[in-house]
Design a protein around this motif. Structure first.
Motif, mmCIF file in Angstrom:
data_model
loop_
_atom_site.group_PDB
_atom_site.id
_atom_site.type_symbol
_atom_site.label_atom_id
_atom_site.label_comp_id
_atom_site.label_asym_id
_atom_site.label_seq_id
_atom_site.Cartn_x
_atom_site.Cartn_y
_atom_site.Cartn_z
ATOM 1 N N GLY A 38 -59.733 -38.039 -14.333
ATOM 2 C CA GLY A 38 -60.187 -37.224 -13.211
ATOM 3 C C GLY A 38 -59.107 -36.990 -12.156
ATOM 4 O O GLY A 38 -59.401 -36.631 -11.008
ATOM 5 N N GLY A 39 -57.864 -37.197 -12.527
ATOM 6 C CA GLY A 39 -56.772 -36.932 -11.586
ATOM 7 C C GLY A 39 -56.129 -38.178 -11.008
ATOM 8 O O GLY A 39 -55.291 -38.101 -10.102
ATOM 9 N N ASP A 40 -56.486 -39.347 -11.539
ATOM 10 C CA ASP A 40 -55.906 -40.594 -11.049
ATOM 11 C C ASP A 40 -55.728 -41.538 -12.242
ATOM 12 O O ASP A 40 -56.425 -42.544 -12.361
ATOM 13 C CB ASP A 40 -56.862 -41.214 -10.009
ATOM 14 C CG ASP A 40 -56.233 -42.395 -9.292
ATOM 15 O OD1 ASP A 40 -54.992 -42.544 -9.368
ATOM 16 O OD2 ASP A 40 -56.990 -43.177 -8.676
ATOM 17 N N ARG B 80 -61.957 -27.209 -19.869
ATOM 18 C CA ARG B 80 -60.816 -27.551 -19.023
ATOM 19 C C ARG B 80 -61.299 -27.790 -17.592
ATOM 20 O O ARG B 80 -62.030 -26.981 -17.022
ATOM 21 C CB ARG B 80 -59.758 -26.459 -19.050
ATOM 22 C CG ARG B 80 -58.485 -26.897 -18.313
ATOM 23 C CD ARG B 80 -57.307 -25.969 -18.516
ATOM 24 N NE ARG B 80 -56.981 -25.675 -19.907
ATOM 25 C CZ ARG B 80 -56.114 -26.386 -20.653
ATOM 26 N NH1 ARG B 80 -55.516 -27.441 -20.146
ATOM 27 N NH2 ARG B 80 -55.864 -26.035 -21.896
ATOM 28 N N ASN B 81 -60.872 -28.905 -17.026
ATOM 29 C CA ASN B 81 -61.193 -29.211 -15.637
ATOM 30 C C ASN B 81 -60.200 -28.475 -14.744
ATOM 31 O O ASN B 81 -58.997 -28.759 -14.792
ATOM 32 C CB ASN B 81 -61.098 -30.728 -15.413
ATOM 33 C CG ASN B 81 -61.456 -31.128 -13.990
ATOM 34 O OD1 ASN B 81 -61.253 -30.364 -13.048
ATOM 35 N ND2 ASN B 81 -61.963 -32.343 -13.842
ATOM 36 N N PRO B 82 -60.666 -27.503 -13.958
ATOM 37 C CA PRO B 82 -59.730 -26.704 -13.162
ATOM 38 C C PRO B 82 -58.997 -27.536 -12.103
ATOM 39 O O PRO B 82 -57.893 -27.185 -11.687
ATOM 40 C CB PRO B 82 -60.632 -25.652 -12.498
ATOM 41 C CG PRO B 82 -62.026 -26.188 -12.597
ATOM 42 C CD PRO B 82 -62.079 -27.100 -13.753
ATOM 43 N N ASP B 83 -59.572 -28.645 -11.690
ATOM 44 C CA ASP B 83 -58.913 -29.460 -10.660
ATOM 45 C C ASP B 83 -57.713 -30.230 -11.194
ATOM 46 O O ASP B 83 -56.710 -30.421 -10.509
ATOM 47 C CB ASP B 83 -59.904 -30.466 -10.059
ATOM 48 C CG ASP B 83 -61.019 -29.744 -9.302
ATOM 49 O OD1 ASP B 83 -60.762 -28.622 -8.815
ATOM 50 O OD2 ASP B 83 -62.138 -30.288 -9.237
ATOM 51 N N THR B 84 -57.840 -30.718 -12.448
ATOM 52 C CA THR B 84 -56.769 -31.566 -12.996
ATOM 53 C C THR B 84 -56.000 -30.899 -14.112
ATOM 54 O O THR B 84 -54.958 -31.383 -14.528
ATOM 55 C CB THR B 84 -57.377 -32.858 -13.581
ATOM 56 O OG1 THR B 84 -58.280 -32.479 -14.641
ATOM 57 C CG2 THR B 84 -58.151 -33.635 -12.534
ATOM 58 N N ASN B 85 -56.531 -29.805 -14.628
ATOM 59 C CA ASN B 85 -55.962 -29.111 -15.782
ATOM 60 C C ASN B 85 -56.181 -29.887 -17.087
ATOM 61 O O ASN B 85 -55.648 -29.520 -18.125
ATOM 62 C CB ASN B 85 -54.459 -28.837 -15.592
ATOM 63 C CG ASN B 85 -54.018 -27.622 -16.391
ATOM 64 O OD1 ASN B 85 -54.779 -26.660 -16.529
ATOM 65 N ND2 ASN B 85 -52.804 -27.666 -16.931
ATOM 66 N N HIS C 231 -51.025 -29.065 -9.735
ATOM 67 C CA HIS C 231 -51.437 -29.831 -10.902
ATOM 68 C C HIS C 231 -50.401 -30.887 -11.211
ATOM 69 O O HIS C 231 -49.208 -30.684 -11.018
ATOM 70 C CB HIS C 231 -51.602 -28.900 -12.112
ATOM 71 C CG HIS C 231 -52.900 -28.161 -12.085
ATOM 72 N ND1 HIS C 231 -53.054 -26.919 -12.645
ATOM 73 C CD2 HIS C 231 -54.102 -28.490 -11.560
ATOM 74 C CE1 HIS C 231 -54.290 -26.503 -12.455
ATOM 75 N NE2 HIS C 231 -54.947 -27.437 -11.801
ATOM 76 N N LYS C 232 -50.907 -32.009 -11.690
ATOM 77 C CA LYS C 232 -49.979 -33.068 -12.084
ATOM 78 C C LYS C 232 -50.101 -33.329 -13.581
ATOM 79 O O LYS C 232 -51.107 -32.985 -14.201
ATOM 80 C CB LYS C 232 -50.293 -34.341 -11.303
ATOM 81 C CG LYS C 232 -49.867 -34.280 -9.829
ATOM 82 C CD LYS C 232 -50.217 -35.582 -9.160
ATOM 83 C CE LYS C 232 -49.190 -35.947 -8.118
ATOM 84 N NZ LYS C 232 -49.405 -37.321 -7.647
ATOM 85 N N GLU D 24 -61.433 -31.907 -21.083
ATOM 86 C CA GLU D 24 -62.367 -33.034 -21.053
ATOM 87 C C GLU D 24 -63.471 -32.869 -22.104
ATOM 88 O O GLU D 24 -63.868 -31.756 -22.430
ATOM 89 C CB GLU D 24 -63.001 -33.163 -19.663
ATOM 90 C CG GLU D 24 -61.971 -33.451 -18.573
ATOM 91 C CD GLU D 24 -62.592 -33.506 -17.176
ATOM 92 O OE1 GLU D 24 -63.786 -33.149 -17.026
ATOM 93 O OE2 GLU D 24 -61.873 -33.894 -16.247
#
Lengths: 609, 156
Positions: free
Chosen positions: B117-119, B72-77, B2-3, B80
């Protein structure tokens, strides 16, 4: 797209606020900001009116790129007839006010008439009101901004206002936004004051869109990346514009003691190195750098004054940070008046922002007053008991406050060099063109700069052309007409986009402006069309000035620069070649020997109706 | 991995590129009034501080939502907002201790940082690296490294 396509027109005499569609035919001919405002001024004002009369019109203008992600997109221009020069005044500013005005939904704000009583304009998107300004009239720019935000309970509001200098008609009063950014030159603040308009307070939430977002963002990313690695950008970020003071000192182009010298012994005490070196109390002048809206350069300096310095030792209210020394302020409060006390310079810079007037014209006028004082033409009886000697830091700081309040001898200084020197019978001491004081470049060392000063439509100005390269290479007037004219047109175009001139020195190339404008505005913008737009703007400004009564004789430099050789530096022994350059310049511009655009030139530019 | 957004106010020049990038990414318009990240200026601009959602582990906004529009978005933590579910009751804006969830009157929903979304667009747009997107478990890495260097001299 990119333009909001809406104009807010306020008539202070009638007390009305109305919106109208932006004239898109004009927008495609003059782009925006400086250019488009010039067109609106031309169509709304008889150039022969008194600048301080209700018949003059004050225009705040954003550009099509203002408020976008293009780097340096925070600019707006104020265009009006200027009270210092009697010529067109066009003064632009950064900070965050311009983008906010655009976000409120307006390309242009046009102010007509004169309010009977002091007022301010309050804009929240579509809601516009003219409000009595009794609570803030007579107060400083800093107080006004703070008061308006608190009064409207809107900390996100942006404010452009005048200080007492503007209210009382100091001829070079400016309009200050965001505490220390200013539409600084040519007295646009005095025009605002003459209209009894204290401030424009604006909050905008509507945003800006562009024609082709994907293509636009490609150019944004390319230019950001290019600027990131560019040497010019890095130097501006690290040293600010004051890096120029060392360049001019070494070159011998640094106007000193009212242009009696071109190099100054005290430079090491006020240059960028001095700004970061601890003094004997361990105080460091510079705190940080700061960006205007959207700017990836951040050349602005935030500084503070040594608490033990004589200027503020008993004025604790000035123990805080604010806008510090840029090159022109450092020059005008330093070499030009022979002072090398960095805290005094910084304090005076604070005062010019707080009270709202142009440091260049103030420094120039003070320098002329100092020469008059040393000649014995004026004495301490005239100057409220202050010894106006070159090098006297107290004279600078006391007169800076008096001028800001238009009190005592400050009222005389507020006339500007021409009127003051005329009053005392020594017009030759006024170092001006068209009544506006010079920036920090000596025309004997930088010949093309001299031509730019002489022909600038708003009077002496260093920001309307860029002949720096040719000037450093060759110190004669030969071959300067062409780069001067070409760069004037380029800058007029750039000033009409909504971007900052410094973007061009920080890595953006001419083609980038074209790509940004094309992708933002749509339409068939190419390099040629943009260049011609700049030329059209320049010629329309010229036509305004000719109709205002200016002539060829106003495109000239003071005798000191034409007759008294530079005493030192690389141009030692040289005088300005202005008399040789002017005819060449007129011819290259497509003007008559009297400096009037020919019918063919006007036809070519579509200005002949 | 996670970032997380790492914010270094000392590097912020208050240019607002991040606010424009955020609104452009999320609303298709350059409009700081619709940005999920805000820059706060103090002392005539001597200090500028970027501020946005820290994606709390125990997210009060998420717990407060009566319709489960926040997830919570499990990919990005990232926490949302689902615009399809949000009813614009604004309870989450009250629950958030940091004020980073806000109501958007033009959509009738709340808006908050979702890390794009992680970016995140803000981090990409920041010209001074005041906002970076780094290993969420090591947001202190650079500062730790700097302290190590200043405490023990430069490594050989």
């Amino acid at each position: 797209m990119s333009w909001q396509r809406k104009v807010l027109r306020v008539d202070l005499t009638k007390g009305t606020c109305e919106t109208e569609d932006l004239n898109m035919e004009w927008a495609t001919q003059f782009l925006g900001e400086r250019g488009l405002a010039t067109k609106y001024l031309w169509e709304n004002v008889d150039p022969s009116v008194d600048a301080m009369s209700p018949e003059n019109v004050l225009i705040f203008a954003t550009g099509p790129l203002t408020g976008t992600m293009a780097s340096t997109s925070g600019r707006y221009a104020v265009v009006t007839k200027g009270p210092l020069t009697g010529a067109i005044a066009c003064s632009n500013s950064g900070g965050k006010f311009g983008a906010e005005l655009k976000y409120a939904g307006y390309d242009l704000l046009i102010i007509h008439g004169r309010s009977e009583k002091p007022v301010y304009l309050h804009i929240e998107d579509d809601e516009v009101e003219i409000v009595p300004a009794d609570d803030i009239w007579g107060t400083t720019v800093w107080h006004t901004e703070e008061w308006l935000k608190a009064h409207h309970q809107n900390p996100q509001m942006k404010v452009a206002s005048i200080g007492v200098a503007g209210e009382k008609g100091v001829r070079y009063a400016c309009i200050v936004n965001d505490l220390h950014r200013a539409a600084g030159r040519s007295g646009v603040g005095a025009v605002m004051g003459s209209k009894n308009l204290k401030a424009v307070a604006v909050r905008g939430t509507q945003g800006v869109t562009v024609d082709d977002p994907e293509a636009f963002m490609d150019v944004v990313r390319t230019t950001h990346e290019r600027m990131s690695g560019h040497r010019g950008r890095k130097e501006l970020t690290e040293f600010g514009t004051n890096a120029m003071i060392d360049v001019m000192q070494n070159f011998g182009g640094l106007p000193t003691r009212n242009f009696q010298a071109v190099q100054f012994d005290g430079v090491d005490k006020i240059n960028p190195a001095a700004m970061v070196t601890p003094n004997e109390h361990g105080h460091v002048n510079l705190l940080t750098n700061k960006a205007c809206f959207g700017c990836t350069i951040a050349c602005g300096r935030i500084a503070h004054i040594d608490e033990e310095h004589f200027t503020i030792v008993n004025r604790k209210e000035y123990i805080h940070a604010s806008g510090g020394l840029e090159y022109e302020t450092a020059y005008a409060f330093g070499p030009l008046v022979g002072i090398d006390d960095i805290d005094a310079l910084t304090y005076a810079a604070f005062l010019t922002n707080e009270h709202g007037y142009d440091p260049i014209s103030f420094g120039g006028t003070l320098a002329a007053a100092m020469e008059l004082f040393e000649m014995g033409v004026i004495t301490e009886e005239d100057t409220d008991g202050i010894a106006l000697n070159f090098g006297n830091a107290e004279a600078l700081t006391v007169m800076a406050e008096k001028t800001g309040k238009a009190e005592g001898f400050g009222e005389i200084l507020g006339l500007g060099s021409n009127r003051m020197c005329e009053k005392y019978g020594h017009p030759e001491l006024a170092m001006t063109v068209k009544g506006q004081e010079f920036a920090g470049y000596d025309s004997r060392a930088l010949q093309g700069m001299g031509l730019g000063y002489a022909t600038s439509n708003r009077g002496a100005c260093h920001l309307k052309h860029d002949v720096f390269g040719p000037d450093m290479e060759d110190q004669t007037g030969k071959g300067k007409a062409e780069p001067c004219k070409d760069s004037q047109d380029f800058v007029a175009m750039l000033d009409s986009t909504g971007l900052c001139l410094f973007s061009a020195g920080a890595g953006m190339k001419p083609g980038h402006f074209t790509e940004l404008v094309r992708t933002a505005c749509g339409g068939d913008w190419d390099d040629d069309r943009l260049t011609q737009t700049g030329e059209r703007v320049w010629n329309l400004e010229r036509m305004f000035n000719l109709k205002a009564g200016l002539t060829r004789a106003d495109d000239d430099l003071p005798a000191r620069l034409k007759e008294v050789p530079a005493p030192s530096g690389t141009a030692k022994g040289k005088v300005s070649d202005i008399d040789m350059m002017i005819p060449e310049y007129y011819e290259y511009r497509g003007w008559t020997p009297d400096g009037e655009p020919t019918t063919q030139t006007l036809q070519r530019l579509g200005l002949n109706d | 991995m996670h970032k997380a957004l790492l914010i270094d106010p000392a590097k912020c020049t208050s240019c607002l590129q991040c606010e424009m990038a955020c609104s452009f990414e999320n609303e298709g318009v350059f409009n700081p009034a619709k940005s999920r990240i805000k820059i706060f200026e103090f002392e005539h601009g001597a200090r500028a501080i970027p501020y946005t959602c820290t994606q709390c582990a125990e997210a009060w906004c998420l717990h407060a939502c009566p319709v489960e529009a926040l997830t919570r978005n499990p990919d990005t933590n990232a926490v949302e907002v689902s615009n399809d579910i949000c009813v614009g009751c604004k309870v989450c804006t009250i629950a958030c201790p940091f004020g980073t969830v806000n109501y958007n009157k033009s959509s009738g929903k709340v808006i908050k940082c979702d890390l794009c979304g992680g970016d995140p667009a803000c981090a990409k747009a920041c010209p001074t690296d005041a906002i970076t997107y780094v290993d969420a478990d090591w947001t202190g890495y650079e500062r730790m490294q700097a302290s190590a260097v200043s405490g023990h001299g430069r490594p050989a």
